[in-house]
Write a protein that holds these residues in place. Structure first.
Motif, PDB file in Angstrom:
ATOM      1  N   ASN A 289       0.890  -1.203  -0.049  1.00 37.57           N
ATOM      2  CA  ASN A 289       0.011   0.024  -0.011  1.00 37.57           C
ATOM      3  C   ASN A 289       0.904   1.122  -0.046  1.00 37.57           C
ATOM      4  N   LEU A 290       0.772   1.891  -1.280  1.00 35.92           N
ATOM      5  CA  LEU A 290       1.695   3.185  -1.129  1.00 35.92           C
ATOM      6  C   LEU A 290       0.552   4.505  -1.420  1.00 35.92           C
ATOM      7  N   SER A 291       1.275   5.692  -0.914  1.00 36.63           N
ATOM      8  CA  SER A 291       0.482   6.762  -1.162  1.00 36.63           C
ATOM      9  C   SER A 291       1.160   7.749  -1.140  1.00 36.63           C
ATOM     10  N   LEU A 292       1.430   8.879  -1.925  1.00 38.65           N
ATOM     11  CA  LEU A 292       2.010  10.039  -1.931  1.00 38.65           C
ATOM     12  C   LEU A 292       1.182  11.211  -2.832  1.00 38.65           C
ATOM     13  N   ARG A 293       1.799  12.429  -2.495  1.00 39.53           N
ATOM     14  CA  ARG A 293       0.852  13.585  -3.023  1.00 39.53           C
ATOM     15  C   ARG A 293       1.345  13.888  -4.212  1.00 39.53           C
ATOM     16  N   GLY A 294       0.649  14.771  -5.224  1.00 35.49           N
ATOM     17  CA  GLY A 294       0.818  15.049  -6.478  1.00 35.49           C
ATOM     18  C   GLY A 294      -0.188  16.193  -6.838  1.00 35.49           C
ATOM     19  N   LEU A 295       0.175  16.726  -7.897  1.00 35.05           N
ATOM     20  CA  LEU A 295      -0.928  17.924  -8.310  1.00 35.05           C
ATOM     21  C   LEU A 295      -1.718  17.093  -9.510  1.00 35.05           C
ATOM     22  N   ALA A 296      -2.866  17.375  -9.618  1.00 37.82           N
ATOM     23  CA  ALA A 296      -3.864  17.081 -10.902  1.00 37.82           C
ATOM     24  C   ALA A 296      -3.808  17.903 -12.112  1.00 37.82           C
ATOM     25  N   ASN A 297      -3.148  17.303 -13.109  1.00 38.39           N
ATOM     26  CA  ASN A 297      -3.238  18.209 -14.645  1.00 38.39           C
ATOM     27  C   ASN A 297      -4.352  18.450 -15.127  1.00 38.39           C
ATOM     28  N   GLU A 298      -5.585  17.760 -14.503  1.00 42.52           N
ATOM     29  CA  GLU A 298      -6.913  18.094 -15.440  1.00 42.52           C
ATOM     30  C   GLU A 298      -8.006  17.662 -14.186  1.00 42.52           C
ATOM     31  N   MET A 305     -10.068   9.375 -15.932  1.00 44.39           N
ATOM     32  CA  MET A 305      -8.793   9.280 -16.105  1.00 44.39           C
ATOM     33  C   MET A 305      -8.216  10.578 -16.021  1.00 44.39           C
ATOM     34  N   VAL A 306      -7.096  10.670 -15.066  1.00 40.54           N
ATOM     35  CA  VAL A 306      -6.510  11.980 -14.983  1.00 40.54           C
ATOM     36  C   VAL A 306      -5.077  11.716 -14.664  1.00 40.54           C
ATOM     37  N   GLY A 307      -4.121  12.804 -15.311  1.00 37.13           N
ATOM     38  CA  GLY A 307      -2.841  12.822 -15.185  1.00 37.13           C
ATOM     39  C   GLY A 307      -2.449  13.388 -13.599  1.00 37.13           C
ATOM     40  N   VAL A 308      -1.363  12.912 -13.016  1.00 38.96           N
ATOM     41  CA  VAL A 308      -0.965  13.567 -11.918  1.00 38.96           C
ATOM     42  C   VAL A 308       0.604  13.617 -11.733  1.00 38.96           C
ATOM     43  N   THR A 309       1.048  15.019 -11.601  1.00 33.14           N
ATOM     44  CA  THR A 309       2.584  15.199 -11.774  1.00 33.14           C
ATOM     45  C   THR A 309       3.085  15.262 -10.252  1.00 33.14           C
ATOM     46  N   ASN A 310       4.219  14.593  -9.910  1.00 31.40           N
ATOM     47  CA  ASN A 310       4.977  14.630  -8.954  1.00 31.40           C
ATOM     48  C   ASN A 310       5.814  15.862  -8.801  1.00 31.40           C
ATOM     49  N   PRO A 311       5.468  16.673  -7.966  1.00 30.40           N
ATOM     50  CA  PRO A 311       5.943  18.205  -7.871  1.00 30.40           C
ATOM     51  C   PRO A 311       7.511  18.184  -7.755  1.00 30.40           C
ATOM     52  N   ILE A 312       8.326  17.238  -7.316  1.00 30.59           N
ATOM     53  CA  ILE A 312       9.610  17.166  -7.283  1.00 30.59           C
ATOM     54  C   ILE A 312      10.469  16.638  -8.343  1.00 30.59           C
ATOM     55  N   LYS A 314       8.687  16.063 -11.201  1.00 26.75           N
ATOM     56  CA  LYS A 314       8.028  16.291 -12.358  1.00 26.75           C
ATOM     57  C   LYS A 314       7.355  15.133 -13.492  1.00 26.75           C
ATOM     58  N   LYS A 315       7.552  14.016 -12.758  1.00 28.97           N
ATOM     59  CA  LYS A 315       7.020  12.834 -13.488  1.00 28.97           C
ATOM     60  C   LYS A 315       5.434  12.772 -13.528  1.00 28.97           C
ATOM     61  N   VAL A 316       4.893  12.404 -14.674  1.00 29.88           N
ATOM     62  CA  VAL A 316       3.528  12.429 -14.455  1.00 29.88           C
ATOM     63  C   VAL A 316       3.047  11.083 -14.912  1.00 29.88           C
ATOM     64  N   VAL A 317       1.973  10.575 -13.963  1.00 29.90           N
ATOM     65  CA  VAL A 317       1.480   9.247 -14.118  1.00 29.90           C
ATOM     66  C   VAL A 317       0.034   9.453 -14.073  1.00 29.90           C
ATOM     67  N   THR A 318      -0.586   8.382 -14.755  1.00 31.55           N
ATOM     68  CA  THR A 318      -2.131   8.372 -14.976  1.00 31.55           C
ATOM     69  C   THR A 318      -2.823   7.431 -14.167  1.00 31.55           C
ATOM     70  N   GLY A 319      -4.050   7.973 -13.512  1.00 27.76           N
ATOM     71  CA  GLY A 319      -4.857   7.149 -12.687  1.00 27.76           C
ATOM     72  C   GLY A 319      -6.125   7.417 -12.777  1.00 27.76           C
ATOM     73  N   THR A 320      -6.781   6.826 -11.888  1.00 24.37           N
ATOM     74  CA  THR A 320      -8.384   6.589 -12.074  1.00 24.37           C
ATOM     75  C   THR A 320      -8.933   7.458 -10.851  1.00 24.37           C
ATOM     76  N   VAL A 321      -9.718   8.389 -11.108  1.00 27.91           N
ATOM     77  CA  VAL A 321     -10.332   8.884  -9.838  1.00 27.91           C
ATOM     78  C   VAL A 321     -11.136   8.120  -9.093  1.00 27.91           C
ATOM     79  N   ILE A 322     -10.871   8.020  -7.938  1.00 26.81           N
ATOM     80  CA  ILE A 322     -11.829   7.213  -6.898  1.00 26.81           C
ATOM     81  C   ILE A 322     -12.676   7.932  -6.050  1.00 26.81           C
ATOM     82  N   GLY A 323     -12.299   9.115  -5.699  1.00 26.45           N
ATOM     83  CA  GLY A 323     -13.018   9.792  -4.708  1.00 26.45           C
ATOM     84  C   GLY A 323     -12.446  11.301  -4.781  1.00 26.45           C
ATOM     85  N   PRO A 324     -13.049  12.138  -3.924  1.00 28.48           N
ATOM     86  CA  PRO A 324     -12.640  13.413  -3.605  1.00 28.48           C
ATOM     87  C   PRO A 324     -11.166  13.475  -3.637  1.00 28.48           C
TER      88      PRO A 324
END
Length: 346
Positions: A289-298, A305-312, A314-324
């Motif tokens: 179980n991993l969790s980390l913070r990022g900034l939503a690109n959209e 599906m949204v892209g999330v950027t690691n602010p340190i 600057k890598k972008v990963v794509t994930g599924t919105v599962i809640g607020p």
């Protein structure tokens, strides 16, 4: 010593037997009184003219127009009744003349010079006519009556029938043109004892969602805001909302006015992730179980599906919105990469 009181002798009154003269005089007086009262007692009750009457059949009987008639005399026909549902009048003198010809004496009119007569009738209106035609279309042409409406030609046709025809109205000799959506039929009661030919235009009906109040952009829809109405299909948008399933909780994408038909593009599920928002990127799998913070690109809705950027890194990963504010990724590789960038010690 006792004092003796004189005994008084009571004299009984003398009964004088009635003589033959007294008896004759009494009988003569009773006979005279009976002779005087006999015409009064023997005088028949006078017939009284009724007020306005309602005829239930084709003929008006004596009892329909006059009170005080005997059972046999009351059944004597006097006049023909008006047509079904119509009004008419009969002059009081004509009624008096008819009664006199029957030898029933004079009538009391109560000052009336005429009597108003209404002929009772059963009225089969547009609602019953439409229902009869719908039943015939459903059985004869396989149309769903719930999705149909009928615009009858003319001004509210009414079938007038005798009161004893209390059965269901039936559409006979029905013809239907699917191309023009025109229908014609003979509406009958009983064994065609009453009939009326009608025609009209068939209108297809659909159920749509209508707003009961105005909604501002971004405002959520609640059960109190909407109602289901039946509208002509030709007058509603093709993408009109047909039901309220999954509707409540969605938000208006633009300002919507009260009374408007709700269309599929008017509302949508709310965004649970907003562009530029700090979100939690999670990865869940058995034993990890991993969790980390990022900034939503959209921005994204639930399941989007949204892209999330690691602010340190600057890598972008794509994930599924599962809640607020929460995005789930389906692979551990991007998460590890982002995690290492967030924690230089690793």
């Amino acid at each position: 010593m006792y004092v003796l009181k004189p005994v008084r002798q009571v004299r009984r009154p003398r009964v004088i037997p009635l003589g033959a003269g007294v008896v004759l005089r009494t009988l003569l007086a009773l006979a005279i009184l009976g002779f005087i009262a006999l015409p009064v007692l023997a005088e028949p009750a006078r017939l009284r003219l009724r007020g306005d009457v309602t005829a239930k059949g084709d003929v008006l009987m004596l009892g329909d127009l006059l009170e005080g008639a005997g059972a046999e005399a009351a059944r004597h026909p006097l006049f023909r009744a008006p047509a079904l549902g119509a009004f008419g009048t009969i002059q009081a003198r004509r009624i008096a003349e008819a009664v006199a010809r029957l030898g029933l004496g004079e009538i009391e009119t109560g000052g009336r010079v005429q009597v108003a007569v209404q002929r009772a009738a059963r009225r089969v209106g547009a609602t019953e006519i439409e229902a009869a035609i719908k039943r015939a279309l459903e059985s004869g042409y396989g149309l769903e009556s719930r999705s149909l409406a009928l615009r009858l030609d003319g001004e509210s046709p009414v079938l007038l029938a005798p009161l004893d025809l209390d059965g269901q109205a039936t559409a006979m000799d029905l013809t239907y043109d699917p191309r023009l959506k025109r229908v014609a039929a003979l509406i009958t009661l009983g064994d065609r004892q009453a009939s009326l030919r009608v025609s009209g235009q068939i209108v297809e009906i659909r159920e749509v969602v209508v707003l009961g109040r105005a909604l501002n952009r971004g405002e959520a829809v609640t059960a109190a805001d909407v109602a289901i109405e039946r509208r002509p299909r030709e007058a509603t948008p093709a993408d009109a909302q047909a039901g309220t399933a999954n509707l409540f909780g969605q938000v208006a994408l633009r300002t919507l006015s009260a009374g408007a038909v709700l269309r599929s593009g008017d509302v949508a599920p709310p965004d649970l992730v907003t562009r530029g928002e700090a979100v939690t990127l999670v990865f869940d799998s058995p034993g990890l179980n991993l969790s980390l913070r990022g900034l939503a690109n959209e921005s994204g809705k639930l399941g989007g599906m949204v892209g999330v950027t690691n602010p340190i890194s600057k890598k972008v990963v794509t994930g599924t919105v599962i809640g607020p504010g929460r995005v789930s990724v389906g692979s551990a590789a991007p998460v590890r990469q982002a995690s290492a960038a967030l924690d230089p010690a690793r």
